[in-house]
Design a protein around this motif. Structure first.
Motif, short mmCIF file in Angstrom:
data_model
loop_
_atom_site.label_atom_id
_atom_site.label_comp_id
_atom_site.label_asym_id
_atom_site.label_seq_id
_atom_site.Cartn_x
_atom_site.Cartn_y
_atom_site.Cartn_z
N MET A 12 4.93 2.30 14.29
CA MET A 12 5.17 1.74 12.96
C MET A 12 6.66 1.82 12.67
O MET A 12 7.26 2.88 12.81
CB MET A 12 4.40 2.54 11.90
CG MET A 12 2.91 2.64 12.21
SD MET A 12 2.11 3.97 11.32
CE MET A 12 1.02 3.06 10.28
N ILE A 13 7.23 0.70 12.26
CA ILE A 13 8.66 0.67 11.96
C ILE A 13 8.86 0.04 10.59
O ILE A 13 8.53 -1.13 10.38
CB ILE A 13 9.44 -0.16 13.00
CG1 ILE A 13 9.15 0.38 14.41
CG2 ILE A 13 10.94 -0.13 12.69
CD1 ILE A 13 9.62 -0.53 15.51
N LEU A 14 9.38 0.84 9.64
CA LEU A 14 9.77 0.30 8.33
C LEU A 14 11.29 0.13 8.36
O LEU A 14 12.00 1.07 8.69
CB LEU A 14 9.40 1.25 7.20
CG LEU A 14 7.91 1.51 6.94
CD1 LEU A 14 7.74 2.50 5.78
CD2 LEU A 14 7.19 0.21 6.61
N SER A 15 11.79 -1.07 8.04
CA SER A 15 13.23 -1.29 8.03
C SER A 15 13.67 -1.75 6.66
O SER A 15 13.29 -2.85 6.23
CB SER A 15 13.61 -2.37 9.06
OG SER A 15 13.12 -2.01 10.32
N ASP A 16 14.39 -0.88 5.98
CA ASP A 16 15.00 -1.23 4.70
C ASP A 16 13.97 -1.75 3.71
O ASP A 16 14.17 -2.77 3.04
CB ASP A 16 16.10 -2.28 4.94
CG ASP A 16 17.18 -2.15 3.88
OD1 ASP A 16 17.26 -1.08 3.23
OD2 ASP A 16 17.93 -3.13 3.69
N VAL A 17 12.84 -1.05 3.65
CA VAL A 17 11.72 -1.53 2.84
C VAL A 17 11.92 -1.15 1.37
O VAL A 17 12.23 0.00 1.06
CB VAL A 17 10.40 -0.95 3.36
CG1 VAL A 17 9.30 -1.07 2.32
CG2 VAL A 17 9.99 -1.65 4.64
N ASP A 65 -0.75 -3.07 1.06
CA ASP A 65 0.27 -3.68 0.22
C ASP A 65 1.37 -4.16 1.15
O ASP A 65 1.46 -3.71 2.30
CB ASP A 65 0.81 -2.62 -0.75
CG ASP A 65 1.19 -3.25 -2.08
OD1 ASP A 65 1.36 -4.48 -2.12
OD2 ASP A 65 1.32 -2.49 -3.06
N THR A 66 2.21 -5.06 0.66
CA THR A 66 3.31 -5.55 1.49
C THR A 66 4.63 -5.26 0.80
O THR A 66 4.69 -5.20 -0.43
CB THR A 66 3.17 -7.07 1.74
OG1 THR A 66 2.92 -7.70 0.50
CG2 THR A 66 2.04 -7.37 2.70
N PRO A 67 5.70 -5.08 1.57
CA PRO A 67 6.99 -4.76 0.96
C PRO A 67 7.53 -5.93 0.13
O PRO A 67 7.22 -7.08 0.42
CB PRO A 67 7.91 -4.52 2.16
CG PRO A 67 7.05 -4.47 3.36
CD PRO A 67 5.77 -5.15 3.03
N THR A 68 8.31 -5.58 -0.92
CA THR A 68 9.00 -6.62 -1.68
C THR A 68 10.13 -7.21 -0.83
O THR A 68 10.32 -8.41 -0.79
CB THR A 68 9.57 -6.03 -2.99
OG1 THR A 68 8.51 -5.38 -3.69
CG2 THR A 68 10.17 -7.12 -3.86
N SER A 69 10.84 -6.32 -0.15
CA SER A 69 11.82 -6.81 0.83
C SER A 69 11.86 -5.84 1.99
O SER A 69 11.29 -4.76 1.92
CB SER A 69 13.19 -6.95 0.19
OG SER A 69 13.72 -5.66 -0.07
#
Lengths: 240, 415
Positions: A12-17, A65-69
């Protein structure tokens, strides 16, 4: 960390979420630029006080849920931009949820509750029942399959919820304060169960505000005001 | 199959809403019964009326010779058209599309005398083909006029069942002799009673008039020209074509312009059939609509319950979504539940209607109302309506449930 990079793919990779919720007239920033990488078979605690954004991280990691950005990659695939049905499919196959207040269907028996994810996976009734009973047996509820949630103790309810999270054989378990509504003994049992599930090869992500619980994980990620904070630690060394 | 467990759970959910469920079911049951019973009454009335209408004959045309309205080959307009029996019979040989034709001679208000009783009525002079065209069938032991009667100018008479009743009471009529204007006629048959709502010319239904052979009427009563004639096309679709051919053939025989439609006055009963069909289509639609409104009330009650359940089960919907329920799973689940509710009420309604129509079939009702019939069409219409009501009552609550945001449905305010 670098020594395990070679054989542990990044799951799992979150980038600048970021995540922004409208609240009345104002906007609430729940996450403000989170970068996080979680490898397969890790046991992670997301630690933070109430309102820090730790549940939001879990919802995004769990595709609720999904990230806003920013971007989120799960198993190498981009999650942002998927439609609700595609997200549902991922939740169904890859992720098991365990919640603080159990979230069982109140008028369904333990067995029926555990069958639920298989209903949406399109598995037939006979296989569903057999599989649900087997998993309930695994979590130590062999004798309680016909009981309704209100006929079970808190610890038993959480075991049903864990059985439900396991039944479609997901690789990731996401637990949001799983011991929050339990007495200390049941809580300890549930934590032991998560450790066992991790040992069996699952990725376990535990969201909590409790330092003691977090210390059981391999790695602690501290969240404060929507950011990953100082002092996020790696407990690998300590455990081994 | 996959949704079966959700139905089991649905029944458990409904137990928490016993009163509302009861009233919703009652509404659907009531509405279904209203639709079925109103349509069944309409259908019964339609069948009664159409049997009445068919009493006079199926798809026949009655034609009266009139006057010309156009000058033709030096002949002025306004000439009366006079037809002999042979002219009418020519139509049969010249128009292969014509199934049957019969001339009809007429004597009105004739006293028919038997012993010391008499009965004044219409006497028609007709051909054997008249029987089939006009649905005139004899009771057992009798017969209608046949070819031999025509050839030999037999003095025989066929009487309506009402005429027989007046003159003979319960006694046997066939073989007895009646007198018309002093000439004796042997009774050869009595009409089998029939329903008949319309007549022409005679002013009486067939039960109250009498028929003798056309040839006998010409020779005995000096009738040379037919009063009218009756025909029917083999194929009902070609009725208009046959009518055009009738004008053509007669215009050649009598000398008039084949485009002069005033020469014959026509009464086309196949047109009447259409009118009756459309009248009852409208009438039954109106009755059905009355039922539909009642059914809609039931549908609203079902929708209300479904909305209530969606609200009550928001967190459960959230759970289902969290473990992988797609939009269509949630949608199908609530739609199916609404349909099950409507189907349960509908079946009760159909059962009640069936019991009531069966009872009404046994209990004597005024004849003019007809007997209510739960025809397959009535049942089909009802089932389709129930399906629509169920889909509508389920769709909107289901759509609300399916469009919930899983995080919010699970009760996480947003943080």
């Amino acid at each position: 960390m670098s020594r395990v990079d070679s054989n542990n793919e990044r799951l799992m990779i979150l980038s600048d979420v970021t995540k922004v919720y409208p609240m009345g007239d104002t906007q609430v920033e729940a996450l403000r630029g989170v970068n996080l990488q979680i490898k397969s078979r890790e046991f992670i605690a997301v630690l933070g006080p109430s309102g820090s954004g730790k549940s939001t991280i879990m919802h995004i990691l769990g595709c609720l849920d999904t990230p806003t950005s920013g971007t989120y990659h799960l198993d190498g695939a981009a999650i942002q931009g998927l439609n609700p049905n595609e997200l549902a499919e991922i939740r169904n196959r890859k992720i098991g949820f365990v919640f603080q207040s159990f979230h069982l269907l109140p008028r369904a028996t333990a067995c029926e509750n555990v069958e639920l994810p298989m209903v949406f996976a399109g598995i037939n009734a006979t296989d569903r029942k057999a599989c649900a009973e087997r998993v309930l047996d695994q979590v130590g509820l062999k004798e309680r399959t016909r009981h309704l949630p209100n006929e079970l103790s808190g610890g038993e309810r959480q075991r049903v919820a864990i059985a439900r999270a396991l039944v479609n054989r997901p690789s990731i378990l996401l637990a949001d304060e799983p011991t929050g509504n339990l007495d200390s003994r049941s809580g300890a049992e549930i934590l032991a169960l998560f450790e066992e599930l991790h040992t069996e090869g699952r990725t376990v992500i535990l969201v909590t505000h409790d330092e003691m619980i977090a210390s059981r994980a391999q790695r602690v990620i501290r969240i404060l005001d929507g950011r990953i904070g100082q002092g996020s630690s790696d407990n690998h060394g300590r455990k081994e | 199959m996959r949704l079966l467990p959700s139905l089991v759970l649905f029944v458990r959910d409904l137990r928490t809403q016993k009163v509302r469920t009861f009233f919703a079911l009652l509404g659907i049951t009531w509405g279904t019964a209203a639709v079925v019973l109103l349509l069944a009454f309409g259908e019964g009335l339609k069948r009664f009326q159409s049997r009445n209408l068919h009493g006079i004959g199926d798809g026949i045309v009655v034609a009266w010779p009139m006057r010309t309205s156009l000058p033709f080959e030096g002949l002025s307009k306004g000439r009366p058209i006079r037809l002999r029996a042979e002219d009418v019979l020519t139509l049969a040989s010249e128009i292969p599309e014509l199934e049957a034709v019969s001339p009809e001679f007429s004597l009105w208000n004739q006293p028919i005398v038997y012993g010391n009783r008499d009965y004044r009525t219409y006497v028609g002079g007709v051909y054997p083909s008249f029987a089939d065209l006009r649905h005139i069938y004899p009771q057992a032991g009798g017969r209608f006029i046949n070819e031999q009667d025509i050839e030999q100018r037999h003095r025989v008479i066929f009487i309506g069942d009402g005429v027989k009743e007046e003159l003979f009471g319960d006694a046997e009529a066939v073989g007895e002799t009646l007198f018309v204007q002093g000439t004796g006629f042997v009774v050869i048959g009595v009409l089998r009673p029939k329903l008949q709502s319309s007549t022409y010319g005679s002013g009486n239904a067939d039960g109250r008039i009498a028929y003798i052979p056309a040839s006998t009427m010409s020779s005995v009563f000096g009738q040379d020209y037919v009063n009218n004639f009756i025909y029917r096309a083999e194929d009902p679709q070609r009725q208009a074509f046959v009518t055009r051919r009738v004008y053509q053939v007669l215009s050649r025989i009598c000398g008039f312009d084949p485009a002069d439609t005033e020469t014959l006055m026509l009464w086309d009963l196949s047109e009447m059939n259409k009118i009756i069909f459309y009248f009852f289509l409208g009438f039954n639609t109106l009755l059905g609509l009355c039922g539909v409104f009642t059914l809609m009330v039931g549908g609203i009650a079902v929708a209300n319950i479904m909305y209530l359940l969606v609200g009550q089960k928001t967190s459960e919907i959230g759970i289902e979504m969290a473990v992988g329920a797609k939009r269509r799973h949630i949608l199908a689940q609530f739609l199916l539940q609404a349909l099950v509710l409507v189907a349960a009420g509908g079946m009760a309604g159909l059962l009640i209607s069936w019991i009531l129509t069966t009872i009404m079939g046994i209990v004597p009702l005024p004849e003019q109302i007809g007997v209510p019939v739960m025809s397959p069409l009535v049942c089909l219409v009802t089932v389709v309506l129930l399906g629509i009501v169920g889909l509508l009552a389920g769709y909107f609550p289901a759509r609300r449930a399916a469009s919930l945001d899983p995080v919010r449905a699970l009760g996480f305010g947003g943080l």
